[in-house]
Design a protein around this motif. Structure first.
Motif, PDB file in Angstrom:
ATOM      1  N   HIS A 370       0.827  -1.205   0.000  1.00 39.40           N
ATOM      2  CA  HIS A 370       0.000   0.000   0.000  1.00 39.40           C
ATOM      3  C   HIS A 370       0.866   1.261   0.000  1.00 39.40           C
ATOM      4  N   CYS A 374      -0.344   3.165  -3.227  1.00 36.71           N
ATOM      5  CA  CYS A 374      -1.340   4.212  -2.990  1.00 36.71           C
ATOM      6  C   CYS A 374      -0.706   5.584  -3.223  1.00 36.71           C
ATOM      7  N   ARG A 376      -1.674   8.509  -2.455  1.00 40.43           N
ATOM      8  CA  ARG A 376      -1.758   9.429  -1.319  1.00 40.43           C
ATOM      9  C   ARG A 376      -0.882   9.001  -0.143  1.00 40.43           C
ATOM     10  N   CYS A 377      -0.636   7.714  -0.004  1.00 36.78           N
ATOM     11  CA  CYS A 377       0.179   7.228   1.116  1.00 36.78           C
ATOM     12  C   CYS A 377       1.643   7.021   0.744  1.00 36.78           C
ATOM     13  N   CYS A 393      -7.823   6.528  -1.691  1.00 37.65           N
ATOM     14  CA  CYS A 393      -7.140   5.675  -0.712  1.00 37.65           C
ATOM     15  C   CYS A 393      -8.204   4.926   0.085  1.00 37.65           C
ATOM     16  N   GLU A 396      -8.620   6.047   3.669  1.00 41.37           N
ATOM     17  CA  GLU A 396      -8.765   7.500   3.855  1.00 41.37           C
ATOM     18  C   GLU A 396      -9.459   7.870   5.155  1.00 41.37           C
TER      19      GLU A 396
END
Length: 410
Positions: A370, A374, A376-377, A393, A396
């Motif tokens: 992840h 991902c 965003r991460c 995500c 989130e």
């Protein structure tokens, strides 16, 4: 997910499952050409740039730590290795038995450094596991340890424990691509039909030869020194261990050795024979039943910190251990499983006590997946970009990202 292999290059993902609704809110070493491997500051800076070193960059961005403080946050850090290499250079003309390795962080195997921090609890771990399995697929630990790979350095999922340690050292503080290049260089320079790499040949080689073999992987000036030192120490430990067991057989006085408690006379004789055939064996570590004592033994070795030891315990020894690499560290803080100010070793100490044993392998792999996949991460991405706005995500509702560049008004 669109990745077929597990993050360390071994094993495969299972099928996806439906995503649940989120409810949880948040020894004398052999004399070597030591002067050749002493790190020059500018040279090291250039190697760091080439290495894809993400851990140090992220720590510096998020917590604003100084170089000295970085030593307290990442196991086997670059500065720590440079310091040891420099000490080797100073004492090259007068070899002496190495003292105990100074540990940056002392683990408490019974108590968390954050006893009042509520997360993670078993329910939170199960929920995050189900969400990530729904997004990326189930992670299944192989029924048996696969043969050593010629392409992937990995983080310890190979049959031999010394090979596991040294492959993990190659993977430390660099990208997977770079560690794989270093592995390929070692295989080319020191091939072995059965074990892929002839580690005894590495031990006997000049440091410059080891450097030349792994320089394509970055940080070779310090890693070559560390690998040589580690091999020399394991060799001398085994020579001393064999001598102690032989002395016990002659005198009847029990040898004071770790890992022989409960061994029969025949088993001790087999260990003596095993060391004679392979003086670099570390099979005796499997005889240590207490995993905390295994950790203590592993982190005594050069370049082996808590993360490296945890990976060896998890992947090679197949015992539960919640290894904390840069992605696991980041997501643990995003999820509130560890305080924002917790360093990787504190995060391990806290979460290894809290995460259920049956989830440690899967969550370690899924957090890495992840953290890489991902948008965003991922550590390198910023809020406000079109990619950020168009990405979703699955965690989130559970995460709080603390970096300035990940805030909505960035």
């Amino acid at each position: 997910g669109d990745w077929e292999n597990l993050p360390h290059g071994l094993g495969r993902l299972g099928p996806r499952v439906s995503k649940p609704a989120t409810s949880h809110q948040s020894l004398v070493p052999i004399k070597t050409e030591s002067k050749w491997v002493a790190a020059e500051a500018e040279h090291t800076k250039e190697e760091v740039k080439k290495s894809g070193l993400e851990d140090a960059k992220e720590i510096d961005q998020v917590l604003g730590l100084s170089n000295r403080e970085l030593n307290d946050t990442i196991e086997a850090t670059l500065d720590d290795m440079i310091s040891e290499a420099s000490e080797t250079k100073k004492s090259a003309t007068t070899p002496k038995a190495p003292g105990k390795k100074k540990q940056q962080y002392r683990l408490d195997y019974k108590n968390s450094p954050y006893p009042n921090h509520p997360l993670p609890n078993p329910d939170a771990c199960e929920e995050v596991h189900l969400i990530l399995v729904g997004e990326h697929g189930a992670v299944v630990q192989p029924a048996t340890i696969p043969p050593p790979s010629r392409e992937v350095a990995g983080c310890g999922e190979v049959p031999d424990i010394l090979d596991a340690i040294l492959r993990t050292v190659l993977s430390a503080n660099t990208s997977m691509g770079n560690s794989n290049k270093a592995l390929a260089g070692l295989i080319a320079a020191f091939p072995h039909e059965d074990t892929i790499i002839d580690w005894n040949a590495v031990r006997l080689a000049a440091v410059k030869c080891v450097y030349d073999a792994i320089k394509c992987g970055g940080l070779a000036n310090v890693k070559s020194s560390q690998i040589k030192k580690l091999l020399d120490i394991v060799f001398q430990q085994n020579i001393d261990r064999r001598a102690a067991l032989i002395e016990e057989e002659k005198t009847g006085i029990p040898a004071e050795l770790v890992g022989i408690e409960g061994l029969t006379k025949q088993q001790k004789a087999e260990e003596v024979s095993r060391i004679a055939k392979n003086p670099l064996t570390l099979d005796w570590i499997f005889e240590i039943k207490d995993t905390s004592k295994v950790m203590d033994e592993l982190i005594k070795l050069p370049a082996v910190g808590i993360k490296t030891a945890s990976c060896v315990i998890l992947f090679n020894m197949r015992r539960p251990s919640f290894a904390v690499d840069t992605h696991v560290w980041r997501l643990c803080r995003y999820l509130g499983w560890a305080p924002v100010t917790a360093n990787p070793n504190q995060t391990f100490n806290h979460c290894d006590l809290r995460v259920p044993d049956h989830l440690k392998y899967a969550l370690h792999q899924l957090f890495i997946c992840h953290g890489q996949k991902c948008h965003r991460c991922n550590a390198k991405t910023n809020a406000g970009t079109s990619e950020w706005n168009n990405s979703i995500c699955v965690l989130e509702q559970l995460v709080t990202r603390m970096e300035a560049k990940k805030q909505p008004d960035y």
